[in-house]
Motif scaffolding. Structure first.
Motif, mmCIF file in Angstrom:
data_model
loop_
_atom_site.group_PDB
_atom_site.id
_atom_site.type_symbol
_atom_site.label_atom_id
_atom_site.label_comp_id
_atom_site.label_asym_id
_atom_site.label_seq_id
_atom_site.Cartn_x
_atom_site.Cartn_y
_atom_site.Cartn_z
ATOM 1 N N PHE A 1 76.010 -88.599 -6.228
ATOM 2 C CA PHE A 1 74.608 -88.576 -6.650
ATOM 3 C C PHE A 1 73.964 -89.956 -6.538
ATOM 4 O O PHE A 1 72.796 -90.077 -6.165
ATOM 5 C CB PHE A 1 74.497 -88.049 -8.076
ATOM 6 N N SER A 2 74.728 -91.004 -6.866
ATOM 7 C CA SER A 2 74.174 -92.350 -6.824
ATOM 8 C C SER A 2 73.720 -92.718 -5.410
ATOM 9 O O SER A 2 72.655 -93.319 -5.230
ATOM 10 C CB SER A 2 75.215 -93.361 -7.324
ATOM 11 N N ASP A 3 74.506 -92.348 -4.407
ATOM 12 C CA ASP A 3 74.112 -92.616 -3.020
ATOM 13 C C ASP A 3 72.964 -91.708 -2.584
ATOM 14 O O ASP A 3 72.090 -92.122 -1.813
ATOM 15 C CB ASP A 3 75.308 -92.413 -2.088
ATOM 16 N N TYR A 4 72.986 -90.496 -3.105
ATOM 17 C CA TYR A 4 71.959 -89.523 -2.732
ATOM 18 C C TYR A 4 70.565 -89.998 -3.141
ATOM 19 O O TYR A 4 69.597 -89.841 -2.382
ATOM 20 C CB TYR A 4 72.280 -88.180 -3.392
ATOM 21 N N VAL A 5 70.432 -90.585 -4.325
ATOM 22 C CA VAL A 5 69.101 -90.960 -4.825
ATOM 23 C C VAL A 5 68.501 -92.106 -4.026
ATOM 24 O O VAL A 5 67.294 -92.355 -4.109
ATOM 25 C CB VAL A 5 69.145 -91.330 -6.323
ATOM 26 N N ILE A 6 69.328 -92.829 -3.273
ATOM 27 C CA ILE A 6 68.803 -93.941 -2.466
ATOM 28 C C ILE A 6 68.361 -93.491 -1.089
ATOM 29 O O ILE A 6 67.283 -93.858 -0.611
ATOM 30 C CB ILE A 6 69.866 -95.056 -2.343
ATOM 31 N N LYS A 7 69.148 -92.672 -0.427
ATOM 32 C CA LYS A 7 68.859 -92.368 0.974
ATOM 33 C C LYS A 7 68.464 -90.919 1.193
ATOM 34 O O LYS A 7 67.324 -90.616 1.550
ATOM 35 C CB LYS A 7 70.074 -92.729 1.847
ATOM 36 N N GLU A 8 69.405 -89.994 0.957
ATOM 37 C CA GLU A 8 69.202 -88.615 1.393
ATOM 38 C C GLU A 8 67.985 -87.973 0.734
ATOM 39 O O GLU A 8 67.199 -87.279 1.374
ATOM 40 C CB GLU A 8 70.464 -87.786 1.099
ATOM 41 N N PHE A 9 67.792 -88.223 -0.566
ATOM 42 C CA PHE A 9 66.668 -87.628 -1.269
ATOM 43 C C PHE A 9 65.337 -88.082 -0.667
ATOM 44 O O PHE A 9 64.439 -87.281 -0.414
ATOM 45 C CB PHE A 9 66.745 -88.004 -2.753
ATOM 46 N N ASN B 1 68.977 -97.517 -7.884
ATOM 47 C CA ASN B 1 69.865 -96.508 -8.477
ATOM 48 C C ASN B 1 70.715 -97.082 -9.607
ATOM 49 O O ASN B 1 71.707 -96.477 -10.008
ATOM 50 C CB ASN B 1 70.781 -95.890 -7.415
ATOM 51 N N GLU B 2 70.351 -98.249 -10.124
ATOM 52 C CA GLU B 2 71.154 -98.880 -11.168
ATOM 53 C C GLU B 2 71.159 -98.078 -12.461
ATOM 54 O O GLU B 2 72.067 -98.219 -13.277
ATOM 55 C CB GLU B 2 70.626 -100.295 -11.445
ATOM 56 N N ASP B 3 70.148 -97.240 -12.652
ATOM 57 C CA ASP B 3 70.082 -96.459 -13.880
ATOM 58 C C ASP B 3 70.931 -95.192 -13.825
ATOM 59 O O ASP B 3 71.164 -94.560 -14.856
ATOM 60 C CB ASP B 3 68.635 -96.047 -14.145
ATOM 61 N N VAL B 4 71.413 -94.823 -12.634
ATOM 62 C CA VAL B 4 72.103 -93.535 -12.476
ATOM 63 C C VAL B 4 73.320 -93.409 -13.379
ATOM 64 O O VAL B 4 73.517 -92.365 -14.029
ATOM 65 C CB VAL B 4 72.471 -93.307 -10.994
ATOM 66 N N PRO B 5 74.195 -94.419 -13.477
ATOM 67 C CA PRO B 5 75.355 -94.261 -14.359
ATOM 68 C C PRO B 5 75.005 -94.041 -15.822
ATOM 69 O O PRO B 5 75.819 -93.533 -16.584
ATOM 70 C CB PRO B 5 76.117 -95.592 -14.167
ATOM 71 N N GLU B 6 73.769 -94.438 -16.220
ATOM 72 C CA GLU B 6 73.362 -94.296 -17.619
ATOM 73 C C GLU B 6 72.627 -92.990 -17.895
ATOM 74 O O GLU B 6 72.201 -92.747 -19.028
ATOM 75 C CB GLU B 6 72.474 -95.481 -18.018
ATOM 76 N N GLN B 7 72.451 -92.147 -16.875
ATOM 77 C CA GLN B 7 71.727 -90.890 -17.062
ATOM 78 C C GLN B 7 72.615 -89.875 -17.772
ATOM 79 O O GLN B 7 73.515 -89.295 -17.186
ATOM 80 C CB GLN B 7 71.255 -90.344 -15.712
ATOM 81 N N ARG B 8 72.375 -89.685 -19.051
ATOM 82 C CA ARG B 8 73.238 -88.824 -19.850
ATOM 83 C C ARG B 8 72.901 -87.338 -19.702
ATOM 84 O O ARG B 8 73.750 -86.491 -19.944
ATOM 85 C CB ARG B 8 73.160 -89.228 -21.323
#
Length: 759
Positions: free
Chosen positions: A267-275, A309-316
């Motif tokens: 998901f972290s990679d997805y939010v940068i490029k594919e999305f 995408n730095e916030d992705v790991p914190e998305q609860r």
């Protein structure tokens, strides 16, 4: 597929301006990510394409309801229209707030647990019933019996606060005041802040959404009300929007419950490029082109997030959205696979209500990050929370550090476990190492040293004498006991050579017995030769007593047997050497020395020399005999089971006496080496004694420096090597003459007369 166009609408995310609320934007992204995964799957909904629509409610309940009605009745539905239910939508993933949602991933209001009022509703997050009770348990745990309470004035806040108040009363907690306000009620908020300011309670239970909490924080800042301990709920306790330059003054140290963080692979990679490549038409468009102005004017506020995408790991909440999409997909998959003979309804027409009902029946399925999704009887997930604490790092940044957990699926006495630590408890097998310049509560966990263990309680223990730490350093186990056993390769090799030596000695004795009447055997007292062969056999065999587990008897036997047999052996060699010297002295005119050293005197000398060693051994065994001993000093991790010498003087006396006889024998043989004879035995005795002395001189430093079982191996090697030296030097030359040169086995040749006659 007939009557199922494959369009699944997952909608009404509250996507406001994204610079303000990034969390809801990430929810939309994770929904799209999950749908694209399902569409690529060959096992889940094969041959079915899942679609979606996303609506922005702009933070308004009215917008939320309007969007929901449009989804349920078709996109052309207007406010004045009647509901017709004509929609291709089969499921709606609701927004993050409880009051305006339908099917949800983050709405927690206990009011939605009523299956009678909400038959088509379920959620992938726990009901506030558990969180509200857990708040009371937390307050009681810390001994706070006098608290204030404030909640959002909507279904979420009112239901949650009501459960908290009832539980607090059950637990003996007194509530000074319970007040509420809504985000648009500014005057009411000011009254709430005045009540907090005038109250004496310093612990505030805030059952608020992040919007109301932000409003309350602003008013606390305006009136400079500090010194409060805030107890929060999942809606605001980890909200990044609350972090400002001043907020820690008012919210520092806040405790609350948060949804667990779960990493979703890819998901972290997805939010940068594919999305961005697929969802937004302007991501590939040149900024200065006319096409950019046409297609991208509505996305100006989104573009700054393109490479972030730095916030992705914190998305609860992202994992809850992910689970919600998969819950619907699994439900539809089960309905499509249904057959009439299995009790299903005829046809394949799927009604929206069937989707949620089927999801409730399928209460357990697994998503790709390994988490099992399962629901309780009210359609909510089982409550599992982290307890987080607002803490400030040395650089001034605010962190939401986990300090405990609450798990409603565990027994009551195990559900709640708060922690407040600088450093986590060291796991078993490690110990604490204090961090330089920090209090003792702050430490690093490093592996325990050898011989030390630590268990679950973190206590460091030193293993007692005969115990050692296991590989994990969490248990003391008995040390390995080391001794030279018969099963080891080294022992097998030594036994092999010992038996070879004993076997060769017996063969020589047999050969000598067969040829006992020949001159070469009769010369120089054949009795001494047979006695020497017997003692050599004992020397080879006594080495076997050094192998195996040491016992009291084996320790006494090995050293005394070695000492006596070697003295017997050297005494025989010494006797033969003296015979050689006396024999040549007897050839001188008028000499009668042989009558003073005849066969009887030779036997007596061997007996006398041997009895002296026997006496030394008896004294040694009487005063301080050898005994089995567990040596724990040489190796820490294992015990060397060895024979302690008992008396060093006794052992030194045994070796010293053997050495004395060997040196005396060597000197006499060296003096007799030049005596005339075709077979001068003194030369071979000299070589044998030279080998014997060399072996035992090198034995001493090797014996002292060899560790453990190698000490025993060195001693066995010395015994076997010196025995071979005596056997080969004293008997092999005679055996060669007997077997291969019988013409030399005559009295004339032995006396050197054969050559004289021929001349």
């Amino acid at each position: 597929i007939k009557n199922f166009p494959g369009i699944l609408a997952l909608c009404t995310f509250k996507i406001t301006w994204l610079s303000v609320n990034l969390r809801d934007f990430r929810m939309a992204q994770i929904m799209i990510f999950a749908i694209e995964e399902i569409n690529r799957s060959e096992s889940l909904l094969p041959n079915v394409s899942v679609g979606y629509q996303i609506y922005d409610n702009c933070g308004s309940r009215l917008f939320s309801m309007n969007s929901t009605m449009a989804l349920m009745n078709g996109q052309e539905f207007a406010a004045e229209d009647r509901c017709n239910g004509q929609s291709l939508i089969h499921a709606i993933i609701g927004e993050s707030e409880s009051s305006a949602t339908v099917i949800l991933q983050s709405a927690t209001c206990d009011c939605l647990s009523n299956r009678k009022d909400y038959p088509s509703f379920f959620r992938t997050i726990a009901s506030d019933y558990h969180q509200s009770r857990a708040l009371a348990y937390m307050v009681k745990h810390f001994g706070w019996s006098w608290v204030g309470a404030v909640n959002t004035d909507n279904d979420y806040g009112n239901y949650g606060m009501n459960i908290f108040l009832n539980t607090a009363q059950e637990e003996g907690i007194c509530v000074e005041y319970s007040v509420k306000f809504y985000r648009t009620e500014t005057e009411k908020l000011k009254k709430v802040v005045d009540i907090i300011k005038q109250g004496t309670a310093k612990v505030i239970v805030a059952f608020l959404t992040s919007f109301e909490m932000n409003n309350l924080l602003e008013q606390l800042s305006v009136q400079n009300i500090t010194g409060l301990q805030m107890i929060g709920v999942e809606a605001w306790i980890t909200a990044k929007s609350l972090i400002t330059s001043k907020s820690f003054r008012f919210l520092g140290g806040s405790l609350g419950f948060a949804v667990r963080k779960i990493n979703i692979e890819g998901f972290s990679d997805y939010v940068i490029k594919e999305f961005w490549d697929t969802a937004f038409p302007c991501s590939q468009t040149e900024r200065n082109s006319s096409q950019y102005a046409l297609n991208c004017s509505g996305y100006q506020d989104l573009l700054p997030l393109k490479n972030y995408n730095e916030d992705v790991p914190e998305q609860r909440y992202a994992s809850n959205v992910y689970k919600a999409v998969y819950a619907v997909a699994h439900s539809v998959h089960s309905l499509l696979n249904c057959r009439e003979q299995k009790g299903c309804e005829k046809g394949l027409t799927i009604q929206p209500q069937q989707v949620s009902n089927q999801a409730l029946k399928k209460t357990n399925f697994t998503v790709k990050f390994g988490d099992h999704v399962w629901f309780d009887s009210t359609g909510g997930a089982v409550a599992q929370y982290e307890i987080v604490n607002w803490q400030q790092d040395s650089d001034g940044s605010i962190q939401f550090n986990p300090v405990g957990y609450y798990d409603a699926s565990l027994p009551p006495d195990q559900r709640f476990k708060p922690r407040s630590v600088c450093s986590e408890s060291c796991p078993p097998g490690t110990r604490k190492a204090t961090q330089k310049g920090k209090p003792v509560c702050c430490y690093d966990c490093i592996p325990c040293a050898e011989g030390e263990i630590s268990n679950e309680t973190g206590n460091l223990q030193q293993c007692p004498g005969e115990y050692w730490s296991n590989a994990e350093k969490n248990k003391c186990i008995l040390k390995a006991v080391e001794f030279l056993s018969f099963t080891e390769v080294m022992s097998i090799v030594l036994v092999f050579f010992s038996m070879i030596g004993a076997g060769l000695t017996v063969l020589v004795a047999i050969l000598f017995y067969i040829k006992k009447d020949t001159p070469i055997v009769k010369a120089n007292n054949s009795e001494l030769s047979f006695l020497l062969l017997f003692s050599l056999t004992l020397c080879f065999l006594c080495s076997l007593t050094f192998i195996g587990r040491p016992t009291e008897w084996s320790c006494m036997l090995r050293h005394t047997a070695f000492g006596i047999t070697f003295v017997l052996c050297i005494s025989c060699v010494l006797g033969k050497t003296i015979v050689v010297l006396m024999a040549f002295k007897a050839t001188l005119p008028g000499s009668n020395v042989m009558k003073w050293f005849g066969p009887a005197q030779q036997r007596l000398s061997v007996l006398a020399f041997t009895l002296i060693q026997v006496l030394i051994c008896v004294l040694w065994l009487t005063i301080s005999p050898p005994f089995p001993h567990k040596n724990t000093k040489y190796y820490q991790e294992k015990i060397i089971l060895e024979c302690h010498l008992g008396s060093i003087i006794g052992f030194s006396s045994v070796l010293g006496y053997i050495g004395l006889l060997a040196i005396l024998c060597f000197i006499l043989a060296f003096l007799a080496r030049t005596l005339p004879d075709n077979f001068n035995e003194a030369k071979f005795i000299t070589f044998s004694m030279l080998i014997f002395c060399a072996v035992w001189i090198t034995f001493i430093p090797a014996y002292v420096s060899s560790p453990g079982k190698f000490t025993v191996a060195v001693e066995i090697f010395a015994i076997v090597a010196s025995s071979f030296g005596l056997l080969l030097c004293n008997f092999v030359p005679k055996c060669l003459i007997i077997l291969f040169k019988p013409e030399q086995n005559t009295k004339q040749h032995m006396m050197g007369k054969a050559s004289t006659k021929s001349n």
